[in-house]
Write an enzyme that holds these catalytic residues in place. Structure first.
Site, PDB file in Angstrom:
ATOM      1  N   CYS A   1       3.148  -5.609   3.015  1.00 54.58           N
ATOM      2  CA  CYS A   1       2.117  -4.662   3.474  1.00 54.58           C
ATOM      3  C   CYS A   1       1.071  -4.590   2.373  1.00 54.58           C
ATOM      4  CB  CYS A   1       2.722  -3.283   3.740  1.00 54.58           C
ATOM      5  SG  CYS A   1       4.181  -3.311   4.808  1.00 54.58           S
ATOM      6  N   ALA A   2       0.198  -5.590   2.313  1.00 54.22           N
ATOM      7  CA  ALA A   2      -0.556  -5.860   1.092  1.00 54.22           C
ATOM      8  C   ALA A   2      -1.874  -5.115   0.949  1.00 54.22           C
ATOM      9  CB  ALA A   2      -0.824  -7.366   0.989  1.00 54.22           C
TER      10      ALA A   2
ATOM     11  N   PRO B   1      -4.777  -2.461   0.432  1.00 54.63           N
ATOM     12  CA  PRO B   1      -6.050  -3.148   0.159  1.00 54.63           C
ATOM     13  C   PRO B   1      -5.975  -4.229  -0.912  1.00 54.63           C
ATOM     14  CG  PRO B   1      -6.014  -1.057  -0.973  1.00 54.63           C
ATOM     15  CD  PRO B   1      -4.725  -1.136  -0.204  1.00 54.63           C
ATOM     16  N   GLY B   2      -4.876  -4.366  -1.638  1.00 58.53           N
ATOM     17  CA  GLY B   2      -4.727  -5.553  -2.461  1.00 58.53           C
ATOM     18  C   GLY B   2      -4.612  -5.376  -3.960  1.00 58.53           C
TER      19      GLY B   2
ATOM     20  N   LYS C   1      -2.003  -4.355  -5.756  1.00 56.43           N
ATOM     21  CA  LYS C   1      -0.731  -4.932  -6.209  1.00 56.43           C
ATOM     22  C   LYS C   1      -0.728  -6.444  -6.001  1.00 56.43           C
ATOM     23  CE  LYS C   1       1.897  -0.728  -5.061  1.00 56.43           C
ATOM     24  NZ  LYS C   1       0.885  -0.045  -4.230  1.00 56.43           N
TER      25      LYS C   1
ATOM     26  N   ASP D   1      -0.869  -8.218   6.122  1.00 54.69           N
ATOM     27  CA  ASP D   1      -1.143  -6.866   6.605  1.00 54.69           C
ATOM     28  C   ASP D   1      -1.337  -6.909   8.108  1.00 54.69           C
ATOM     29  OD1 ASP D   1      -1.689  -4.119   5.154  1.00 54.69           O
ATOM     30  OD2 ASP D   1      -2.961  -4.172   6.936  1.00 54.69           O
TER      31      ASP D   1
ATOM     32  N   ASP E   1       5.984  -2.621  -0.121  1.00 55.76           N
ATOM     33  CA  ASP E   1       5.314  -1.332  -0.355  1.00 55.76           C
ATOM     34  C   ASP E   1       4.907  -0.776   1.006  1.00 55.76           C
ATOM     35  OD1 ASP E   1       4.118   0.640  -2.145  1.00 55.76           O
ATOM     36  OD2 ASP E   1       2.191  -0.147  -1.465  1.00 55.76           O
TER      37      ASP E   1
ATOM     38  N   CYS F   1       4.531   5.825  -1.761  1.00 58.40           N
ATOM     39  CA  CYS F   1       3.844   6.890  -2.511  1.00 58.40           C
ATOM     40  C   CYS F   1       4.218   8.235  -1.880  1.00 58.40           C
ATOM     41  CB  CYS F   1       2.342   6.672  -2.551  1.00 58.40           C
ATOM     42  SG  CYS F   1       1.618   6.122  -1.007  1.00 58.40           S
TER      43      CYS F   1
END
Length: 705
Positions: free
Chosen positions: A118-119, A121-122, A124, A149, A202, A255
């Protein structure tokens, strides 16, 4: 709660894979940090930024300033412009501190095959790419990153983030993470299933840990958020574990601080794995990081305020909303054996950050349902669907209703305030996916550009063959080395002239060619050449592209000019300097090279520590009597800062100085050349304002076509 009510301090991370990371760090420490400390803004005393104690090599820093203060305060204008400019050129990421933790715990090595589920906005994803390129001397690491994504538009934001790092080892795909297709690769002529060495999971979450930056969470948060997301999070995690290689490592993070989304998901995974998974002890991996152990008991509350401690207490009418996996295991021995205390909870007051949860899982054996159902491993479709009949370890579709993956709670973009684009940014090999009939050696949809339900249909990915006639002039003009991987070059068109050429790594080429029907690719490759028809008269119709120069240059054996510090300053501050402006050595080299595209290469001198101690490579153009660098504005600013050139000055004074310089330059040109236009060069690019520094957009030169 007191910490939650305070604004979140801004944190920045220096991208670690480029050799100039140390130079940027030196620039920050010696100039910008010293300028902003001890300022008083709106009654708040600005403290000197401090390195994050747990991030390696002082590559991440935190301040006591919020993002709003940095953006709005006139006293911090230079610092803000520096951050925006360096972010756009990919040298700094403005990323939340806790968001940096998961990639570090993956322990990535250059040969690893990595999946980011689940990348967008990028932020990580960018870290993963950096770690893959730990050795900049290797243009094509063995490993790669596949960033996924579900949201088509957010995929283009992901492309924008990844493009800054100019890596040939990144691919952006558009799938539902809970049913990512099983990919195949070719191994010595035989098809094999692709298992990943490292997976970042994530997942979408309720985001209660982001209350310091996402004010809306205070108003919108309910206990139902977690109840709705738990099933989706578990499905995504199960799908990730299925695609993880034995001996591999998966990091699960949210989070959120809600145990329904955190420990409950991990406990369910461990129980379903029947010993195939193990929680890793990461207590010593990040020295200096403050955290608390995962919880082992929790209760569940409904929106109406009813509390349940056990599944047996849940009325039948609630069984579709509340699932058994949301509760802690009943068996005390089983609970102890799971070691949920190895999960890491980062609370906002621990070190003035957001709230975060992270757990590291190691795969010791194949998952039990993969062993019981070996046929599933050969099936490209998700094994979750096949297991929906209630097979052991299966996560049934009835667990919870599905929610879109773009749920609230993912981190904000780690860089400048970029907009989500419906179309991929220009200059990237990006295409939105639709499955369709494809010719041999082609990955992706036909070129019709039309909005569909699941995104745009754009140009396909077409790999060139070794004997493609396009290589004839390129090979001769640039004297490419025999080991240049021609098969890794791709273009975006079947017919007509090829405008741009891109390169991908060998392993990503393998993935593309063997999964064209099951993989929805948005972007891959880094641009290495652009067509310039004026160049044909000099021997080659393709000029070098700055994005791919660090990938391509190791294979180029001619048309390279070695330049010094003063040469680089001239090339980056003057639009079209005469050859005579270069130092004697560079001038002599330039005179021996014919007109056309060139490489300008600066090699560090260890005996002179005052100069940049990292290699710099720029694309340029050798004209009839002049020479020019083809570098986007923000990269020009970046290199000039490294050379000690001030690029932010008082606007009024800078404007006058610039006009005086332009006037002097014009008079010199009239004296020496009669003021004529350069022959055979591409169209002129807009000259960046090096003293003012108020242009943040890229000004890559246009080329005739």
């Amino acid at each position: 709660m007191a910490a939650m009510r305070e604004p979140l301090p801004a944190t920045i991370r220096i991208t670690g894979y480029k050799s100039h990371a140390k130079e940027i760090l030196h620039c920050l420490k010696e100039k910008y940090f010293k300028e902003i400390q001890n300022l008083e803004i709106d009654g708040q005393m600005i403290e000197a930024p401090q390195p994050l104690s747990w991030y390696p090599d002082e590559q991440a820093w935190h301040t006591n300033m919020s993002r709003k203060i940095i953006r709005k305060s006139p006293l911090l204008e230079k610092f803000h412009q520096f951050l925006v400019s360096e972010t756009e050129s990919g040298n700094i990421s403005r990323q939340e501190a806790v968001s940096m933790i998961p990639p570090l715990l993956l322990k990535i090595e250059p040969q690893h095959k990595i999946l980011d589920m689940c990348a967008a906005p990028g932020s990580k994803t960018a870290q993963l790419i950096e770690m893959l390129h730990a050795d900049m001397e290797v243009p094509f690491p063995e490993g790669f990153v596949i960033a996924n994504d579900v949201d088509n538009k957010r995929c283009y934001l992901l492309v924008h983030q990844a493009k800054r790092l100019n890596s040939p080892c990144i691919m952006v795909v558009n799938h539902d993470a809970s049913c990512l297709p099983t990919l195949q690769i070719d191994r010595d002529g035989k098809k094999d299933i692709l298992f990943y060495d490292r997976i970042l999971c994530d997942v979408p979450c309720s985001g209660d840990g982001t209350m310091r930056k996402n004010i809306d969470v205070w108003k919108k948060w309910t206990t139902n958020n977690s109840l709705h997301l738990h099933g989706l999070q578990l499905r995504i995690a199960v799908r990730g574990i299925e695609q993880l290689a034995v001996g591999g490592r998966l990091v699960y993070s949210t989070c959120s601080l809600n145990p329904i989304e955190d420990e409950a998901v991990i406990a369910a995974l461990l129980e379903k794995s029947e010993g195939a998974l193990e929680l890793a002890d990461c207590s010593a991996d990040l020295p200096g990081l403050k955290w608390m152990p995962g919880v082992t008991s929790w209760k569940l509350m409904t929106k109406e305020g009813q509390w349940y401690s056990d599944w047996s207490e849940v009325p039948t009418s609630r069984h579709t909303q509340i699932r058994p996996t949301m509760f802690p295991p009943k068996d005390p021995e089983k609970l102890v054996s799971m070691h949920l205390d190895r999960c890491m909870r980062i609370l906002p007051h621990h070190q003035n950050t957001g709230g975060f949860f992270v757990a590291v899982l190691e795969k010791k054996a194949p998952m039990p349902w993969n062993i019981r159902h070996p046929k599933l491993r050969k099936d490209a479709s998700s094994s979750l669907a096949a297991l929906a009949d209630g097979s052991p370890g299966a996560v049934t579709p009835a667990d919870t209703p599905r929610l879109p993956l773009s749920a609230a709670g993912e981190e904000e973009e780690g860089g400048a305030e970029a907009k989500t684009e419906e179309e991929g940014p220009k200059g990237t090999a990006s295409a939105a996916p639709e499955t369709a009939a494809r010719a041999d050696g082609v990955c992706g949809p036909p070129p019709t550009k039309k909005m569909r339900l699941f995104g745009y249909k754009e140009d396909p990915f077409v790999f060139l063959t070794e004997d493609d006639p396009i290589f004839t002039s390129i090979q001769t003009f640039y004297n490419l080395s025999p080991d240049f991987p021609k098969l890794n070059v791709l273009t975006r068109t079947h017919e007509g002239k090829k405008r741009n050429l891109y390169m991908v790594s060998k392993e990503l080429r393998n993935v593309l060619l063997n999964n064209s029907e099951r993989l929805k690719v948005i972007n891959t490759g880094v641009k290495v050449w652009s067509r310039n028809s004026e160049g044909e008269q000099f021997g080659c119709a393709f000029r070098l592209a700055q994005e791919g120069i660090y990938t391509l240059q190791p294979y180029i054996r001619s048309r390279i000019i070695t330049v010094g510090v003063e040469d680089v300053k001239v090339l980056l501050t003057q639009e079209n300097p005469f050859l005579s402006k270069l130092q004697d050595s560079a001038h002599l080299q330039a005179k021996k090279i014919g007109m056309g595209s060139i490489v300008l290469k600066y090699n560090p001198n260890p005996d002179n520590p005052a100069e940049p101690q990292c290699a710099i490579q720029l694309c340029g153009w050798r004209g009839k009597t002049s020479i020019r660098a083809f570098v986007p504005c923000n990269e020009r600013f970046h290199y000039l800062r490294m050379l000690g050139v001030e690029v932010f000055r008082d606007k009024q004074g800078a404007g006058q100085k610039r006009m005086d310089a332009e006037k002097a330059g014009k008079e010199e040109a009239d004296d020496e050349e009669g003021g004529g236009e350069e022959e055979g060069a591409p169209e002129k690019e807009a000259e960046p304002d090096f003293e003012n520094g108020d242009k943040n957009e890229s000004s890559e030169p246009k080329t005739s076509s």
